[in-house]
Design a protein around this motif. Structure first.
Motif, PDB file in Angstrom:
ATOM      1  N   ILE A 281     -10.743 -31.452   4.615  1.00  0.00           N
ATOM      2  CA  ILE A 281     -10.425 -30.532   5.810  1.00  0.00           C
ATOM      3  C   ILE A 281     -11.872 -30.369   6.543  1.00  0.00           C
ATOM      4  O   ILE A 281     -11.968 -30.111   7.733  1.00  0.00           O
ATOM      5  N   GLU A 282     -12.993 -30.115   5.621  1.00  0.00           N
ATOM      6  CA  GLU A 282     -14.090 -29.912   6.326  1.00  0.00           C
ATOM      7  C   GLU A 282     -14.512 -30.961   7.236  1.00  0.00           C
ATOM      8  O   GLU A 282     -15.368 -30.876   8.104  1.00  0.00           O
ATOM      9  N   GLU A 283     -14.306 -32.516   6.646  1.00  0.00           N
ATOM     10  CA  GLU A 283     -14.719 -33.604   7.497  1.00  0.00           C
ATOM     11  C   GLU A 283     -14.017 -33.478   8.699  1.00  0.00           C
ATOM     12  O   GLU A 283     -14.280 -33.867   9.890  1.00  0.00           O
ATOM     13  N   LEU A 284     -12.555 -32.914   8.815  1.00  0.00           N
ATOM     14  CA  LEU A 284     -11.805 -33.044   9.956  1.00  0.00           C
ATOM     15  C   LEU A 284     -12.303 -31.875  10.862  1.00  0.00           C
ATOM     16  O   LEU A 284     -12.358 -32.074  12.096  1.00  0.00           O
ATOM     17  N   PHE A 285     -12.864 -30.648  10.237  1.00  0.00           N
ATOM     18  CA  PHE A 285     -13.276 -29.703  11.151  1.00  0.00           C
ATOM     19  C   PHE A 285     -14.764 -30.250  11.972  1.00  0.00           C
ATOM     20  O   PHE A 285     -14.832 -29.958  13.106  1.00  0.00           O
ATOM     21  N   ARG A 286     -15.480 -31.229  11.271  1.00  0.00           N
ATOM     22  CA  ARG A 286     -16.594 -31.844  11.856  1.00  0.00           C
ATOM     23  C   ARG A 286     -15.964 -32.664  13.060  1.00  0.00           C
ATOM     24  O   ARG A 286     -16.533 -32.872  14.043  1.00  0.00           O
ATOM     25  N   PHE A 287     -15.016 -33.428  12.624  1.00  0.00           N
ATOM     26  CA  PHE A 287     -14.505 -34.661  13.565  1.00  0.00           C
ATOM     27  C   PHE A 287     -13.682 -34.128  14.711  1.00  0.00           C
ATOM     28  O   PHE A 287     -14.016 -34.720  15.773  1.00  0.00           O
TER      29      PHE A 287
END
Length: 407
Positions: A281-287
């Motif tokens: 989820i954190e990576e998707l927030f970034r992406f």
């Protein structure tokens, strides 16, 4: 263009680039922003509305530097016209987004109690209850279902309404106003009518809740006004953006769910343990390119040198968190979704004093939405080919307009 406007301190200025912010399909990264990132850390841009041009910072370290530097202020933006994306621009006193210190901390303190980690943890069981009821309805009715309409839109609205203290009978009316305010399709008149409706309702609600003793946002603001800690017009201006904040969760989650339903490896990873889910989820927030163009400008309050360029006092400056989150100096292979990044200091919720007030609440909603839908609907998949999913048009917050699914 005259010599005086093309050179600064003996240094040639970059050309002014028009940024029309076209409608983009899916989770595609804005090609104009990608070009600007390649051209240099500081560029000059002209957006569709407002006046003049503004600096744009795209490099991660510059974005952090500007957003932490009190020499770049927001309050001055309310007193002048700057180039901007929105056709309508009428900031209100009390808006956290345009407050500089020390007013910013004074205003934020009035509502901070509703958005702490502890308050959000206490809210979790109620949030899960609201979400389960919506998913129960989807399961009972059977496929197909538009998950935007059935779950991703009503859940954040219901939860934010509880945090804010919006009575159940007023929620649909409030949501109708907030939806029109963030859209660019209806023009300035439509947005202004929606603002008048919303802020009129907020005014009445804050006055009515002043002696309630509650812990919802409108009660906290009513009490703060009664104690003389904030003026009534400040409380009203503070409440509006918080009320609108639920819209961002809907569209961020819509993009994230779309990615999971079109990339099986992401969906499989989401079904692993809590730590793995959180990392994804954190990576998707970034992406995820959660917005169109850029947000709100700052004004240089004095001359500031950045990357060898002199930004003069009075110059408007934008930062792009989307660009910072794709900076290869900080995020190797930034255009890839990589949940195994050793570190992920993304700026999806902003930085500095203006870091998103509701970030903890937004993360809770996102985790619950994605986890619950994939747990309760294990066979979840798109009901149409990915290229037939409809995306929102003429909007400041990007996301799918509908997300038809079967399971």
């Amino acid at each position: 263009m005259t010599e005086e406007t093309t050179t600064l301190a003996g240094q040639a200025l970059p050309p002014v680039r028009d940024w029309p912010t076209p409608d983009l399909e899916g989770t595609a990264f804005d090609p104009v922003l990608a070009d600007l990132m390649r051209e240099g850390p500081l560029n000059r841009i002209r957006l569709p509305f407002g006046e003049g041009w503004a600096w744009l910072a795209t490099r991660y370290e510059d974005v952090k530097a500007i957003t932490n530097d009190p020499r770049f202020g927001r309050a001055e933006v309310t007193r002048r016209q700057v180039t901007r994306m929105a056709p309508h621009f009428k900031p209100r006193p009390g808006s956290l987004a345009f407050a500089d210190q020390p007013d910013h901390n004074r205003l934020r303190k009035a509502v901070a109690g509703a958005f702490t980690v502890g308050a959000t943890k206490r809210l979790r069981p109620r949030a899960q209850e609201l979400l389960d009821a919506l998913v129960d309805g989807v399961v009972a009715d059977g496929p197909p279902a538009d998950l935007i309409e059935r779950v991703l839109e009503p859940f954040p609205i219901a939860l934010v309404s509880e945090v804010m203290g919006v009575p159940a009978e007023d929620r649909e009316r409030v949501h109708s106003w907030t939806r029109k305010i963030i859209s660019t399709s209806g023009g300035a008149e439509s947005a202004e009518r929606a603002k008048q409706g919303l802020y009129g309702w907020i005014t009445e609600t804050i006055r009515a809740r002043a002696d309630s003793g509650g812990d919802d946002v409108y009660a906290l603001l009513g009490a703060a006004v009664a104690r003389g800690e904030v003026a009534e017009e400040e409380a009203i201006g503070l409440a509006g953006p918080l009320q609108i904040g639920g819209e961002a969760v809907t569209h961020n989650c819509g993009q994230m769910l779309f990615l999971m339903l079109t990339r099986p490896e992401l969906k499989a990873r989401m079904r692993q343990d809590a730590q793995v889910r959180d990392e994804l989820i954190e990576e998707l927030f970034r992406f995820v390119p959660h917005r169109s163009s850029v947000g709100l400008a700052r004004i240089a309050l004095e001359d500031v040198e950045l990357d060898g360029t002199l930004i003069r006092a009075g110059d408007p400056v934008y930062v792009s968190y989307l660009a910072a989150n794709r900076d290869p100096r900080v995020f190797p292979d930034p255009d890839l979704i990589d949940p195994d990044r050793a570190t992920n200091p993304h700026l999806a919720f902003g930085n500095g004093a203006h870091y998103c007030t509701g970030a903890v609440l937004a993360k809770l909603q996102t985790e619950l939405l994605l986890s619950t839908l994939l747990d309760r609907l294990p066979g979840l998949r798109l009901a149409v080919p990915a290229d037939q999913v409809e995306w929102r048009k003429k909007t400041m917050i990007r996301g799918p307009r509908t997300l038809p699914c079967v399971w």
